[in-house]
Design a protein around this motif. Structure first.
Motif, PDB file in Angstrom:
ATOM      1  N   ILE A 103     -40.549  -0.682 -18.765  1.00 53.45           N
ATOM      2  CA  ILE A 103     -39.893  -0.105 -19.936  1.00 53.45           C
ATOM      3  C   ILE A 103     -39.389  -1.305 -20.731  1.00 53.45           C
ATOM      4  O   ILE A 103     -38.265  -1.771 -20.542  1.00 53.45           O
ATOM      5  N   ILE A 104     -40.257  -1.823 -21.588  1.00 53.69           N
ATOM      6  CA  ILE A 104     -40.008  -3.112 -22.247  1.00 53.69           C
ATOM      7  C   ILE A 104     -38.758  -3.089 -23.112  1.00 53.69           C
ATOM      8  O   ILE A 104     -37.981  -4.051 -23.128  1.00 53.69           O
ATOM      9  N   SER A 105     -38.528  -1.996 -23.825  1.00 48.33           N
ATOM     10  CA  SER A 105     -37.366  -1.919 -24.718  1.00 48.33           C
ATOM     11  C   SER A 105     -36.047  -2.003 -23.971  1.00 48.33           C
ATOM     12  O   SER A 105     -35.019  -2.360 -24.540  1.00 48.33           O
ATOM     13  N   LYS A 106     -36.079  -1.704 -22.677  1.00 44.90           N
ATOM     14  CA  LYS A 106     -34.865  -1.738 -21.861  1.00 44.90           C
ATOM     15  C   LYS A 106     -34.858  -2.908 -20.869  1.00 44.90           C
ATOM     16  O   LYS A 106     -33.931  -3.032 -20.055  1.00 44.90           O
ATOM     17  N   GLU A 107     -35.892  -3.752 -20.942  1.00 45.64           N
ATOM     18  CA  GLU A 107     -36.044  -4.842 -19.966  1.00 45.64           C
ATOM     19  C   GLU A 107     -35.936  -4.297 -18.540  1.00 45.64           C
ATOM     20  O   GLU A 107     -35.202  -4.819 -17.701  1.00 45.64           O
TER      21      GLU A 107
END
Length: 336
Positions: A103-107
């Motif tokens: 979940i890239i936006s949330k690292e």
């Protein structure tokens, strides 16, 4: 900047395939030679914990190098210690794929790996052939088909086999990806586990005249009363350290973007607060009788400082390395 460009390409690939590909490339002799030429040694900042002297407070968390295949590479990044595993007595393939998600936006990372590894004997072989002279920990678990009632035997087998090849041993009873494993954190099962591993530790200590500390890795999804109970048991049985925490099953922080197939333990930035809360509660309960190793959501110098401020003597990193690269490790070590 270079790492973030490479990361963009790697993030186009399936997470598990990307993980394996990256480590194999970085473990090549060519990359190793370049690292030796261009990476300056980091000054040692020794700290004593569990009776061991660590070059610095930052360690690699278990899960990154399950089978000890990349010890030499990770040793060059500056880590004060490297924790291998989770490893089980027998090899196993783990859960069905896909089993790792970003979940890239949330690292963040979600995994449902299920202790996929090549077994304890293979890990021993890889430790023996590595050139790393620093501190190695080995994280051990039970095989999938071992019943929860007989799980203790798997831990005892691993302790006996790995004892002479590691500086400390972590008992993983908190992964959410092996059915019923977390039940070992409670009641009679927990009491019996601690009792028997301490008996085994004493037996091995006498046999080899070498004391290998044992740490227990716990879940971030525990209640306050459960943490109080666990703390009392850790003190009672004189466990050498506690690692807080494993991944969480609480996906509320990412529920708006999570897809249905993304099941498993959540790590990375969304875990930071839950992990910090457990570290804080443990610190109040343990009153410095047992050291705490903090892991979960460390993605910056400030988050590393926060974990230590709350009571962690050592810290470990996993997702932060994936999202920010080796530079993060060196920055924390130098400025912490």
């Amino acid at each position: 900047m270079f790492y973030y460009l490479i990361r963009k390409l790697l993030f186009l690939i399936d997470p598990e395939k990307s993980h394996i590909l990256t480590l194999k490339c970085l473990n090549s002799r060519y990359i190793q030679t370049l690292m030796n030429l261009f990476l300056k040694p980091i000054p040692s900042k020794p700290i004593k914990c569990m009776g061991l002297t660590f070059p610095n407070k930052i360690g690699l968390a278990a899960g990154m190098d399950k089978n000890g295949e990349y010890i030499n590479f990770f040793s060059k990044l500056g880590f004060g210690f490297i924790e291998l595993g989770t490893v089980t007595p027998l090899p196993q393939i783990g859960n069905s794929k896909p089993r790792m998600f970003r979940i890239i936006s949330k690292e963040a990372i979600i995994n449902k790996m299920g202790f996929n590894n090549l077994g304890i004997e293979n890990l021993i072989y890889n430790i023996q052939k590595s050139k790393f002279k620093g501190i190695i920990g080995v994280n051990i678990g039970k095989n999938k088909h071992t019943s929860i009632e007989n799980a203790i035997n798997d831990y005892l087998i691993c302790i006996e086999k790995i004892y002479c090849y590691t500086h400390y041993i972590t008992i993983n009873i908190s992964s959410p990806n092996t059915k019923n494993l977390r039940n070992l954190q409670f009641g009679v099962l927990f009491n019996n586990l601690l009792k028997k591993i301490k008996i085994k530790q004493k037996e091995m200590h006498q046999k080899y005249s070498k004391y290998v500390p044992i740490a227990i890795k716990i879940s971030p999804d525990l209640s306050k009363n459960e943490i109080i109970y666990i703390s009392n048991q850790l003190i009672k049985f004189k466990i050498d350290a506690v690692i807080a925490t494993n991944t969480t099953l609480d996906h509320s922080s990412i529920y708006k973007i999570k897809k249905n197939q993304m099941k498993g333990g959540l790590s990375g930035f969304p875990l930071q607060k839950k992990s910090n809360d457990v570290v804080s509660m443990l610190y109040k309960q343990l009153k410095k009788t047992i050291p705490i190793i903090g892991v979960g959501g460390i993605n910056s110098l400030s988050s590393a400082k926060e974990k230590i401020k709350l009571g962690a003597e050592l810290i470990q990193i996993y997702s932060g390395l994936i999202y920010h690269g080796p530079k993060l490790i060196r920055q924390i070590i130098k400025q912490l």
